[in-house]
Scaffold this motif. Structure first.
Motif, PDB file in Angstrom:
ATOM      1  N   ILE A   1       0.838  -1.204   0.000  1.00  0.00           N
ATOM      2  CA  ILE A   1       0.000   0.000   0.000  1.00  0.00           C
ATOM      3  C   ILE A   1       0.870   1.250   0.000  1.00  0.00           C
ATOM      4  CG2 ILE A   1      -1.704   1.316   1.320  1.00  0.00           C
ATOM      5  CD1 ILE A   1      -2.850  -1.152  -0.059  1.00  0.00           C
ATOM      6  N   GLU A   2       1.921   1.257   0.819  1.00  0.00           N
ATOM      7  CA  GLU A   2       2.807   2.418   0.865  1.00  0.00           C
ATOM      8  C   GLU A   2       3.527   2.610  -0.467  1.00  0.00           C
ATOM      9  OE1 GLU A   2       5.328   1.882   4.235  1.00  0.00           O
ATOM     10  OE2 GLU A   2       3.704   2.214   5.670  1.00  0.00           O
ATOM     11  N   PHE A   3       3.965   1.510  -1.074  1.00  0.00           N
ATOM     12  CA  PHE A   3       4.645   1.603  -2.369  1.00  0.00           C
ATOM     13  C   PHE A   3       3.695   2.147  -3.434  1.00  0.00           C
ATOM     14  CE2 PHE A   3       5.949  -0.251  -6.453  1.00  0.00           C
ATOM     15  CZ  PHE A   3       7.204   0.332  -6.556  1.00  0.00           C
ATOM     16  N   LEU A   4       2.469   1.649  -3.472  1.00  0.00           N
ATOM     17  CA  LEU A   4       1.501   2.151  -4.449  1.00  0.00           C
ATOM     18  C   LEU A   4       1.184   3.629  -4.222  1.00  0.00           C
ATOM     19  CD1 LEU A   4      -0.971  -0.857  -4.720  1.00  0.00           C
ATOM     20  CD2 LEU A   4       0.674  -0.057  -6.429  1.00  0.00           C
ATOM     21  N   GLY A   5       1.184   4.041  -2.978  1.00  0.00           N
ATOM     22  CA  GLY A   5       0.957   5.447  -2.676  1.00  0.00           C
ATOM     23  C   GLY A   5       2.102   6.332  -3.137  1.00  0.00           C
ATOM     24  N   MET A   6       3.312   5.795  -3.159  1.00  0.00           N
ATOM     25  CA  MET A   6       4.489   6.563  -3.592  1.00  0.00           C
ATOM     26  C   MET A   6       4.726   6.504  -5.103  1.00  0.00           C
ATOM     27  SD  MET A   6       5.846   8.154  -1.119  1.00  0.00           S
ATOM     28  CE  MET A   6       7.400   8.588  -1.830  1.00  0.00           C
TER      29      MET A   6
ATOM     30  N   PRO B   1       3.092   7.578  -7.825  1.00  0.00           N
ATOM     31  CA  PRO B   1       3.003   8.832  -8.572  1.00  0.00           C
ATOM     32  C   PRO B   1       4.210   9.744  -8.336  1.00  0.00           C
ATOM     33  CG  PRO B   1       0.903   8.360  -7.534  1.00  0.00           C
ATOM     34  CD  PRO B   1       1.893   7.358  -7.013  1.00  0.00           C
ATOM     35  N   THR B   2       4.683   9.810  -7.105  1.00  0.00           N
ATOM     36  CA  THR B   2       5.852  10.636  -6.797  1.00  0.00           C
ATOM     37  C   THR B   2       7.096  10.108  -7.498  1.00  0.00           C
ATOM     38  OG1 THR B   2       4.890  11.121  -4.645  1.00  0.00           O
ATOM     39  CG2 THR B   2       7.233  11.582  -4.911  1.00  0.00           C
ATOM     40  N   ILE B   3       7.263   8.807  -7.503  1.00  0.00           N
ATOM     41  CA  ILE B   3       8.412   8.191  -8.175  1.00  0.00           C
ATOM     42  C   ILE B   3       8.352   8.449  -9.675  1.00  0.00           C
ATOM     43  CG2 ILE B   3       9.495   5.977  -8.736  1.00  0.00           C
ATOM     44  CD1 ILE B   3       8.559   5.024  -5.920  1.00  0.00           C
ATOM     45  N   ILE B   4       7.199   8.280 -10.274  1.00  0.00           N
ATOM     46  CA  ILE B   4       7.053   8.488 -11.722  1.00  0.00           C
ATOM     47  C   ILE B   4       7.290   9.948 -12.084  1.00  0.00           C
ATOM     48  CG2 ILE B   4       5.386   8.466 -13.614  1.00  0.00           C
ATOM     49  CD1 ILE B   4       4.254   5.875 -12.354  1.00  0.00           C
ATOM     50  N   ILE B   5       6.740  10.879 -11.323  1.00  0.00           N
ATOM     51  CA  ILE B   5       6.941  12.308 -11.604  1.00  0.00           C
ATOM     52  C   ILE B   5       8.424  12.674 -11.475  1.00  0.00           C
ATOM     53  CG2 ILE B   5       6.479  14.630 -10.702  1.00  0.00           C
ATOM     54  CD1 ILE B   5       3.606  13.628 -10.139  1.00  0.00           C
ATOM     55  N   THR B   6       9.089  12.132 -10.482  1.00  0.00           N
ATOM     56  CA  THR B   6      10.521  12.396 -10.310  1.00  0.00           C
ATOM     57  C   THR B   6      11.315  11.886 -11.503  1.00  0.00           C
ATOM     58  OG1 THR B   6      10.287  12.251  -7.912  1.00  0.00           O
ATOM     59  CG2 THR B   6      12.513  12.011  -8.806  1.00  0.00           C
ATOM     60  N   LEU B   7      11.010  10.701 -11.990  1.00  0.00           N
ATOM     61  CA  LEU B   7      11.711  10.151 -13.149  1.00  0.00           C
ATOM     62  C   LEU B   7      11.445  10.972 -14.410  1.00  0.00           C
ATOM     63  CD1 LEU B   7      11.273   6.316 -12.579  1.00  0.00           C
ATOM     64  CD2 LEU B   7      13.349   7.687 -12.289  1.00  0.00           C
ATOM     65  N   VAL B   8      10.219  11.444 -14.589  1.00  0.00           N
ATOM     66  CA  VAL B   8       9.881  12.271 -15.754  1.00  0.00           C
ATOM     67  C   VAL B   8      10.646  13.589 -15.702  1.00  0.00           C
ATOM     68  CG1 VAL B   8       8.006  13.610 -16.799  1.00  0.00           C
ATOM     69  CG2 VAL B   8       7.642  11.215 -16.209  1.00  0.00           C
ATOM     70  N   VAL B   9      10.709  14.210 -14.536  1.00  0.00           N
ATOM     71  CA  VAL B   9      11.438  15.475 -14.400  1.00  0.00           C
ATOM     72  C   VAL B   9      12.924  15.269 -14.661  1.00  0.00           C
ATOM     73  CG1 VAL B   9      12.159  17.231 -12.714  1.00  0.00           C
ATOM     74  CG2 VAL B   9       9.769  16.569 -12.872  1.00  0.00           C
ATOM     75  N   LEU B  10      13.502  14.199 -14.149  1.00  0.00           N
ATOM     76  CA  LEU B  10      14.915  13.911 -14.397  1.00  0.00           C
ATOM     77  C   LEU B  10      15.180  13.675 -15.883  1.00  0.00           C
ATOM     78  CD1 LEU B  10      15.846  11.638 -11.366  1.00  0.00           C
ATOM     79  CD2 LEU B  10      16.572  13.983 -11.806  1.00  0.00           C
TER      80      LEU B  10
END
Length: 132
Positions: A20-25, A27-36
């Motif tokens: 559950i915690e991983f699924l909650g994170m 979107p943040t992980i994907i947005i960070t990768l897109v910005v990088l």
């Protein structure tokens, strides 16, 4: 006072918490990768623009006729298909000095897709070759 052991019911209650915690994170992980990735594309655009300006001024200094045409052709020749879309190159000459300017539109996520609303510029200059 030692560590207390979890009873089977308490263990079952915590099961799936990491998922559950991983699924909650996610979107943040994907947005960070897109910005990088976008930052990598901006950096690469600066490298391409500088290199294209160097190529353009090199061709411009050696050209005896049609300097601007040869400069433009050399500046755009090394850019890949998607990077050359909307790219501009040109040379100016004055007082024995040739200046080349190249501008490249920065793509969003994938070269060839839509572009960001700003342009990266490369600039180079060199002394005109002697005319004999």
């Amino acid at each position: 006072m030692g560590m207390r052991r979890l009873l089977p019911k308490e263990r079952d209650r915590d099961r799936g918490q990491v998922t559950i915690e991983f699924l909650g994170m996610m979107p943040t992980i994907i947005i960070t990768l897109v910005v990088l990735w976008q930052l990598v594309l901006v950096g690469y655009a600066f490298i391409l623009a500088g290199n294209a300006a160097d190529e353009a001024v090199r061709a411009g200094t050696a050209a005896k006729v049609d300097r601007d045409g040869k400069c433009r052709q050399a500046g755009l020749a090394k850019l890949g298909g998607a990077w050359s879309e909307g790219a501009e190159a040109g040379c100016t000459t004055g007082n024995g000095y040739v200046k080349a300017d190249v501008s490249i539109h920065v793509p969003v996520l994938f070269p060839g897709a839509i572009s960001l609303p700003f342009t990266v510029r490369g600039h180079a200059g060199a002394v005109e070759e002697a005319k004999n």
